[in-house]
Design an enzyme around this catalytic site. Structure first.
Site, PDB file in Angstrom:
ATOM      1  N   LYS A  29     -15.927 -11.850 -14.781  1.00 24.49           N
ATOM      2  CA  LYS A  29     -15.838 -12.113 -13.330  1.00 24.49           C
ATOM      3  C   LYS A  29     -16.409 -10.981 -12.465  1.00 24.49           C
ATOM      4  O   LYS A  29     -16.796 -11.204 -11.333  1.00 24.49           O
ATOM      5  CB  LYS A  29     -14.388 -12.393 -12.939  1.00 24.49           C
ATOM      6  CG  LYS A  29     -13.895 -13.752 -13.404  1.00 24.49           C
ATOM      7  CD  LYS A  29     -12.459 -13.950 -12.970  1.00 24.49           C
ATOM      8  CE  LYS A  29     -12.103 -15.418 -12.930  1.00 24.49           C
ATOM      9  NZ  LYS A  29     -10.800 -15.662 -12.342  1.00 24.49           N
TER      10      LYS A  29
ATOM     11  N   ASP B 277     -10.506 -18.793  -6.353  1.00 24.38           N
ATOM     12  CA  ASP B 277      -9.165 -18.715  -6.949  1.00 24.38           C
ATOM     13  C   ASP B 277      -8.050 -18.676  -5.900  1.00 24.38           C
ATOM     14  O   ASP B 277      -7.073 -19.424  -5.990  1.00 24.38           O
ATOM     15  CB  ASP B 277      -9.044 -17.480  -7.854  1.00 24.38           C
ATOM     16  CG  ASP B 277      -9.777 -17.659  -9.175  1.00 24.38           C
ATOM     17  OD1 ASP B 277      -9.909 -18.806  -9.638  1.00 24.38           O
ATOM     18  OD2 ASP B 277     -10.213 -16.649  -9.756  1.00 24.38           O
TER      19      ASP B 277
ATOM     20  N   GLY C 132      -5.953  -8.911 -11.042  1.00 23.43           N
ATOM     21  CA  GLY C 132      -6.987  -9.695 -10.369  1.00 23.43           C
ATOM     22  C   GLY C 132      -6.454 -10.989  -9.759  1.00 23.43           C
ATOM     23  O   GLY C 132      -6.847 -11.367  -8.653  1.00 23.43           O
TER      24      GLY C 132
ATOM     25  N   MET D 108       2.976   0.855  -9.380  1.00 24.48           N
ATOM     26  CA  MET D 108       3.005   0.744  -7.915  1.00 24.48           C
ATOM     27  C   MET D 108       1.615   0.911  -7.292  1.00 24.48           C
ATOM     28  O   MET D 108       1.278   0.242  -6.326  1.00 24.48           O
ATOM     29  CB  MET D 108       3.950   1.801  -7.325  1.00 24.48           C
ATOM     30  CG  MET D 108       5.315   1.806  -7.957  1.00 24.48           C
ATOM     31  SD  MET D 108       6.320   0.435  -7.376  1.00 24.48           S
ATOM     32  CE  MET D 108       7.113   1.203  -6.006  1.00 24.48           C
TER      33      MET D 108
HETATM   34  P1  ATR Z   1      -5.443 -10.496 -14.156  1.00 24.51           P
HETATM   35  O1  ATR Z   1      -6.659  -9.798 -13.656  1.00 24.51           O
HETATM   36  O2  ATR Z   1      -5.739 -11.723 -14.951  1.00 24.51           O
HETATM   37  O3  ATR Z   1      -4.422 -10.729 -13.100  1.00 24.51           O
HETATM   38  P2  ATR Z   1      -4.586  -7.965 -15.201  1.00 24.51           P
HETATM   39  O4  ATR Z   1      -5.526  -7.238 -14.349  1.00 24.51           O
HETATM   40  O5  ATR Z   1      -4.412  -7.557 -16.600  1.00 24.51           O
HETATM   41  O6  ATR Z   1      -4.839  -9.529 -15.249  1.00 24.51           O
HETATM   42  O7  ATR Z   1      -3.202  -7.869 -14.423  1.00 24.51           O
HETATM   43  C1  ATR Z   1      -2.083  -8.235 -14.966  1.00 24.51           C
HETATM   44  C2  ATR Z   1      -0.883  -7.823 -14.098  1.00 24.51           C
HETATM   45  O8  ATR Z   1       0.219  -8.166 -14.882  1.00 24.51           O
HETATM   46  C3  ATR Z   1      -0.812  -6.332 -13.832  1.00 24.51           C
HETATM   47  O9  ATR Z   1      -0.268  -6.120 -12.542  1.00 24.51           O
HETATM   48  C4  ATR Z   1       0.162  -5.860 -14.903  1.00 24.51           C
HETATM   49  O10 ATR Z   1       0.979  -4.787 -14.540  1.00 24.51           O
HETATM   50  P3  ATR Z   1       0.405  -3.293 -14.318  1.00 24.51           P
HETATM   51  O11 ATR Z   1      -0.231  -3.306 -12.960  1.00 24.51           O
HETATM   52  O12 ATR Z   1       1.561  -2.404 -14.417  1.00 24.51           O
HETATM   53  O13 ATR Z   1      -0.599  -3.079 -15.416  1.00 24.51           O
HETATM   54  C5  ATR Z   1       1.056  -7.054 -15.058  1.00 24.51           C
HETATM   55  N1  ATR Z   1       1.644  -7.130 -16.405  1.00 24.51           N
HETATM   56  C6  ATR Z   1       1.030  -7.474 -17.551  1.00 24.51           C
HETATM   57  N2  ATR Z   1       1.906  -7.432 -18.585  1.00 24.51           N
HETATM   58  C7  ATR Z   1       3.098  -7.042 -18.060  1.00 24.51           C
HETATM   59  C8  ATR Z   1       4.396  -6.825 -18.605  1.00 24.51           C
HETATM   60  N3  ATR Z   1       4.644  -7.012 -19.916  1.00 24.51           N
HETATM   61  N4  ATR Z   1       5.376  -6.460 -17.766  1.00 24.51           N
HETATM   62  C9  ATR Z   1       5.139  -6.272 -16.454  1.00 24.51           C
HETATM   63  N5  ATR Z   1       3.934  -6.469 -15.880  1.00 24.51           N
HETATM   64  C10 ATR Z   1       2.928  -6.850 -16.657  1.00 24.51           C
END
Ligand code: ATR
EC number: 1.1.1.25
Length: 281
Positions: free
Chosen positions: A67, A103, A133, A157
């Site tokens: 993307k 999206d 994202g 955060m």
């Molecule tokens: P996408 O772009 O598809 O949204 P991503 O960038 O991997 O995927 O983002 C995933 C989000 O899910 C992130 O905010 C991540 O938390 P962090 O910002 O702390 O990395 C959150 N996330 C993924 N697995 C998690 C878990 N097991 N517990 C809490 N938050 C989680």
């Protein structure tokens, strides 16, 4: 020959986009096809994109993990991409490859399709769980639709802060940890789960407890495998009105189809069928 659309990403062999767009073509009385172009991680991305352009497709969708990688290969990007920094739809317009992101707006459309009345209130308090994202796209979709109270709870955060700071609009937005937000969960009208937590095979996980939600609040999860996630089950048990993740898939596609063909097709009747397909997997 009709319209020619495609999808790039990896892995995408089981994507539902061909089914969705072929239904749209049928509903709009248009001829066309939608092909899957899986590009392996070790593949030559540039070459694959050049090949796709040479085939003179009318448009293509872009999914994980490309993307952002697609952006330098485009002639122009829409405002929706500037805000989110990612492309999910590319259209061939007057000799130029133009990138869009449907999206966030697609997500808002999916909400409207189910809760049109309650969405009229732009003062409602919204909570986004996660700050990746998907959260970024949904955040901009919501503020572009006039919502002003959008809080974040996330493990990291800083990531939430970066999303909050990506708009100049005057909004009210607090950032909390996932532990902290459980204490205030009753104050939200809408809670949107944007992480992959709870996705198969981890279907027993829910990112937070929903015990103290307000009855009647909207509980939404972007995960759609399984259809009814643990998060949604909890939301339903505690009196929330649940909103399924597969509907976002449908409405981001509706918007992409509109960009490509100029035709808006009704998607609500496809919701149930899509659910059946996913349940049958
Ligand atoms: P996408 O772009 O598809 O949204 P991503 O960038 O991997 O995927 O983002 C995933 C989000 O899910 C992130 O905010 C991540 O938390 P962090 O910002 O702390 O990395 C959150 N996330 C993924 N697995 C998690 C878990 N097991 N517990 C809490 N938050 C989680």
């Amino acid at each position: 020959m009709g319209y020619r659309f495609a999808l790039i990403g990896y892995p995408i062999k089981h994507s539902l986009s061909p089914w969705i767009h072929e239904e749209f073509l049928r509903k709009a009385n248009l001829q066309g096809s939608y092909q899957i172009n899986e590009i392996p991680l070790e593949g030559n991305f540039k070459e694959e994109i050049l090949k796709l352009k040479e085939q003179q497709v009318d448009g293509f969708n872009v999914t994980v993990p490309y993307k952002q990688k697609i952006i330098p290969f485009l002639d122009k990007i829409d405002e929706s991409v500037e805000k989110v920094g990612a492309v999910n739809t590319v259209a061939y317009e007057k000799g130029k490859w133009v990138g869009y992101n449907t999206d966030g707006m697609g997500y808002v459309r999916s909400l409207e399709s189910k809760f049109s009345d309650s969405l009229l209130n732009k003062e409602q308090r919204i909570l986004l769980l996660g700050a990746g994202g998907a959260a970024r796209g949904i955040f901009h979709g919501l503020i572009d639709n006039g919502f002003r109270y959008i809080d974040f709870a996330n493990r990291t955060m800083d990531k939430a802060l970066s999303i909050r700071n990506s708009t100049a609009k005057p909004i009210h937005s607090n950032i909390m940890t996932l532990e902290e937000v459980e204490k205030h969960i009753h104050s939200y009208d809408m809670i949107i789960q944007t992480t992959s937590v709870g996705m198969n095979p981890n279907s027993e996980q829910s990112i937070i407890n929903l015990e103290n939600i307000r009855a009647g609040s909207i509980i939404s999860d972007i995960v759609y495998q399984p259809i009814k996630t643990k998060f949604l089950k909890l939301g339903e048990n505690y009196g929330g009105r649940i909103h399924f993740g597969h509907t976002m898939l449908l409405y981001q596609a509706q918007l992409a189809f509109e960009i490509w063909t100029g035709k808006k097709v009704k998607a609500d009747t496809m919701d149930e069928k899509l659910q059946q397909i996913l349940e049958g997997r």
